[in-house]
Design a protein around this motif. Structure first.
Motif, mmCIF file in Angstrom:
data_model
loop_
_atom_site.group_PDB
_atom_site.id
_atom_site.type_symbol
_atom_site.label_atom_id
_atom_site.label_comp_id
_atom_site.label_asym_id
_atom_site.label_seq_id
_atom_site.Cartn_x
_atom_site.Cartn_y
_atom_site.Cartn_z
ATOM 1 N N ASN A 1 -19.376 -51.931 51.100
ATOM 2 C CA ASN A 1 -20.764 -52.150 50.682
ATOM 3 C C ASN A 1 -21.325 -50.945 49.920
ATOM 4 O OD1 ASN A 1 -21.189 -54.801 51.633
ATOM 5 N ND2 ASN A 1 -21.407 -54.051 53.725
ATOM 6 N N GLN B 1 -18.592 -50.634 55.721
ATOM 7 C CA GLN B 1 -19.587 -49.725 55.165
ATOM 8 C C GLN B 1 -19.117 -49.138 53.835
ATOM 9 O OE1 GLN B 1 -20.791 -46.686 57.921
ATOM 10 N NE2 GLN B 1 -22.768 -46.389 56.948
ATOM 11 N N SER C 1 -33.002 -51.913 45.870
ATOM 12 C CA SER C 1 -31.637 -52.000 46.402
ATOM 13 C C SER C 1 -31.421 -53.297 47.176
ATOM 14 C CB SER C 1 -31.355 -50.806 47.324
ATOM 15 O OG SER C 1 -30.179 -51.011 48.066
ATOM 16 N N TYR D 1 -20.181 -51.497 46.440
ATOM 17 C CA TYR D 1 -21.018 -52.514 45.790
ATOM 18 C C TYR D 1 -22.334 -51.897 45.311
ATOM 19 C CZ TYR D 1 -17.939 -56.187 47.660
ATOM 20 O OH TYR D 1 -16.866 -56.992 47.953
ATOM 21 N N ALA D 2 -22.918 -51.039 46.157
ATOM 22 C CA ALA D 2 -24.190 -50.395 45.799
ATOM 23 C C ALA D 2 -24.032 -49.532 44.554
ATOM 24 C CB ALA D 2 -24.687 -49.543 46.972
ATOM 25 N N TYR E 1 -26.707 -54.984 54.627
ATOM 26 C CA TYR E 1 -25.274 -54.877 54.301
ATOM 27 C C TYR E 1 -24.715 -53.514 54.720
ATOM 28 C CZ TYR E 1 -26.216 -59.059 51.561
ATOM 29 O OH TYR E 1 -26.593 -60.326 51.181
ATOM 30 N N ILE E 2 -25.473 -52.450 54.440
ATOM 31 C CA ILE E 2 -25.116 -51.125 54.948
ATOM 32 C C ILE E 2 -25.940 -50.914 56.217
ATOM 33 C CG2 ILE E 2 -25.199 -48.639 54.507
ATOM 34 C CD1 ILE E 2 -24.796 -49.221 51.552
ATOM 35 N N GLN F 1 -28.224 -53.650 48.882
ATOM 36 C CA GLN F 1 -27.329 -53.269 49.980
ATOM 37 C C GLN F 1 -28.065 -52.720 51.197
ATOM 38 O OE1 GLN F 1 -23.974 -53.958 49.960
ATOM 39 N NE2 GLN F 1 -24.618 -55.045 48.131
ATOM 40 N N LYS F 2 -29.306 -52.284 51.026
ATOM 41 C CA LYS F 2 -30.066 -51.772 52.166
ATOM 42 C C LYS F 2 -30.654 -52.904 53.019
ATOM 43 C CE LYS F 2 -34.456 -51.335 49.648
ATOM 44 N NZ LYS F 2 -35.400 -50.380 49.048
ATOM 45 N N GLU G 1 -27.685 -46.881 43.621
ATOM 46 C CA GLU G 1 -28.009 -48.272 43.324
ATOM 47 C C GLU G 1 -29.401 -48.397 42.692
ATOM 48 O OE1 GLU G 1 -28.351 -52.679 45.466
ATOM 49 O OE2 GLU G 1 -27.909 -50.900 46.677
#
Length: 390
Positions: free
Chosen positions: A251, A248, A269, A254-255, A275-276, A271-272, A290
Motif C-alpha cells: 500500500n 503495508q 490521499s 500504491y501511495a 489501506y495503510i 491510502q490513508k 501521495e
C-alpha cells in the motif's frame, strides 16, 4: 546579547522549525480519518497531541541550547544519565505496554502520556559515550582495548540487551549504527590496537565468528521471532505476505505511485483511508508523496539532509574531541533514522517501525530530537565562538 545573536545558527533553527510545522500539518492530514474511524476520536486528536509535542519540543530545544556542553563531562551528570536510563529500561520490562500500532512493549504510561525510554536512551548514549571517549583521547588511552574499547562496548551492549527483551529491533539497529560512527570519529586507531593486542585475542575472535557462522541458522531461529522473520522475507517479496507484513509495504508503493511528480493534493490521499493501518506514524512519508508528490519528498529529505550536513560540518571544525563525537552522533542519529524509515518504506530494508524525524506522529521522539538539536545548536555556537577568537 549581540554576541549570542551573532553566533546563533539561524538556518539550523529555521530548518528545524519548518520541519516541525510541516510535520504537524501532515500528521493532521494523515490521521484525521484514522482518528475518527479506528479510534472513535475527534479528527484533530493526533494533530493536537503533535502540536503539543512541538511546543514542549521547542522548550526542550531551548534547554538543550542553554546547557553548556561541558556540563556533560561532570561525573555526577554521567552517573545521573546512567541511573535514569537503566531505571527506565528496567521499568519498561516490568510495567511497559504496547500501544495500538506498535509491535514492541517499549512504552510507559506517565501521567496520562505515553513515554518511550528508548528515545531518551539514544541521546543519553551519545552524550555518555562521547564524554568517556573524549577523556580516553585526552589521557592517551584511546587505543587501549582494556581501558577504552572493552568498557565502551559494555556500556553500549547492556542497554541493547534491555531493548532486545522488549523487543525494539529498530532502536537496536539505530543505536548500533550511531555508536559505530561515534567510535569511528573518536580518533581510535584500529591499526594501532591490532598491533598492541596479543595475537591469541584475535585468534579467539576469529574462532568465535567461525562458530557463529557455522551455527547461524540455529542462532537466528532463536533470535528472530516469526514476525521478525516474516518482515525480512516480506522485504524481498511483499506479495507473498499480502495479508500480513507485506500489506503495508504494498500500500505504500500504491501511495507513491498515485502521488507521482505533482501529487494528488493536500488532504486527497486514498491510502490513508484504511489501506495503510497507521499512516501518521512510520509510513507518513508515503502519504506525503501521495499528496504532495516530489515536492513533499524534497522538503523532507532536503530539510533532514541539511541538519545532518550541519552536524558533520560542526564536527569537522571542532577542536574538542567531545564536540566532534557529539556532533557526529546527533548527525548520524538523524541520518540513520531517516534511512531506516525511507528504506523500510521503499522495500530496501526490512520494516523497523522507526519514525521519520520531526515529521511522524510521536511526542517522545519529537521532544528528545528537539533536545538533541538544541545540544547541536549549543556546540555549533561554541565552535563559531572558538573560530572567531583565532
Amino acid at each position: 546579547m549581540k554576541k549570542f545573536l551573532k553566533e546563533f545558527d539561524y538556518l539550523l533553527f529555521v530548518t528545524y522549525f519548518l520541519l516541525c510545522v510541516f510535520g504537524v500539518v501532515m500528521v493532521y492530514s494523515a490521521s484525521a480519518m484514522v482518528s475518527v474511524n479506528r479510534y472513535n476520536a475527534p479528527a484533530d486528536n493526533f494533530y493536537k497531541k503533535q502540536l503539543l509535542a512541538v511546543i514542549v519540543g521547542f522548550g526542550a530545544f531551548v534547554l538543550g541550547m542553554l546547557i553548556p556542553y561541558k556540563r556533560y563531562r561532570e561525573k555526577w551528570m554521567l552517573k545521573l544519565i546512567a541511573v535514569v536510563n537503566i531505571a527506565l529500561l528496567t521499568l519498561v520490562l516490568v510495567a511497559g505496554y504496547s500501544p495500538p500500532g506498535s509491535g514492541a512493549q517499549s512504552w510507559l504510561r506517565i501521567g496520562g502520556f505515553n513515554f518511550q525510554p528508548s528515545e531518551l536512551l539514544k541521546i543519553s548514549l551519545i552524550i555518555y559515550v562521547s564524554a568517556v571517549l573524549a577523556k580516553k583521547y585526552s589521557n592517551g588511552t584511546i587505543d587501549s582495548i582494556k581501558e577504552s574499547l572493552i568498557p565502551i562496548s559494555i556500556i553500549i551492549i547492556i542497554p541493547l540487551i534491555f531493548l532486545y527483551k522488549e523487543p525494539d529491533n529498530g532502536a537496536i539497529a539505530l543505536i548500533t549504527a550511531i555508536m559505530s560512527t561515534i567510535i569511528l570519529a573518536s580518533g581510535m586507531s584500529f591499526k594501532r590496537i591490532f598491533k598492541k593486542t596479543n595475537k591469541v585475542f584475535w585468534i579467539g575472535i576469529v574462532l568465535l565468528l567461525s562458530i557463529v557462522y557455522i551455527y547461524r541458522d540455529k542462532l537466528l531461529s532463536k533470535i528472530l521471532t516469526e514476525k521478525m522473520a516474516n518482515r525480512i522475507q516480506a522485504t524481498w517479496d511483499p506479495y507473498a505476505f499480502v495479508k500480513e507484513e507485506g500489506l503495508q509495504i504494498i500500500n505504500g508503493y500504491y501511495a507513491i505511485a498515485l502521488g507521482g511528480v505533482s501529487g494528488s493534493g493536500l488532504g486527497e490521499s486514498v491510502q490513508k483511508l484504511g489501506y495503510i493501518p497507521e499512516p501518521h506514524t512510520d509510513f507518513i512519508l508515503a502519504i506525503i508523496i501521495e499528496e504532495l508528490g516530489t515536492l513533499g519528498l524534497l522538503i523532507v529529505v532536503g530539510g533532514l539532509g541539511f541538519i545532518v550536513m550541519r552536524a558533520f560540518v560542526t564536527a569537522l571544525r571542532a577542536k574538542d574531541p567531545m564536540i566532534r563525537m557529539m556532533a557526529v552522533g546527533i548527525g548520524s542519529w538523524i541520518g540513520f533514522q531517516t534511512f531506516l524509515n525511507i528504506g523500510g518504506l521503499s522495500g530496501i530494508i526490512p520494516l523497523t517501525g522507526v519514525t521519520l524525524p520531526f515529521i511522524s506522529y510521536g511526542g517522545t521522539s519529537l521532544v528528545i530530537l528537539s533536545f538533541a538539536l538544541g545540544i547541536l545548536m549549543n556546540i555549533t555556537m561554541y565552535v563559531k565562538r572558538d573560530q572567531n577568537k583565532r
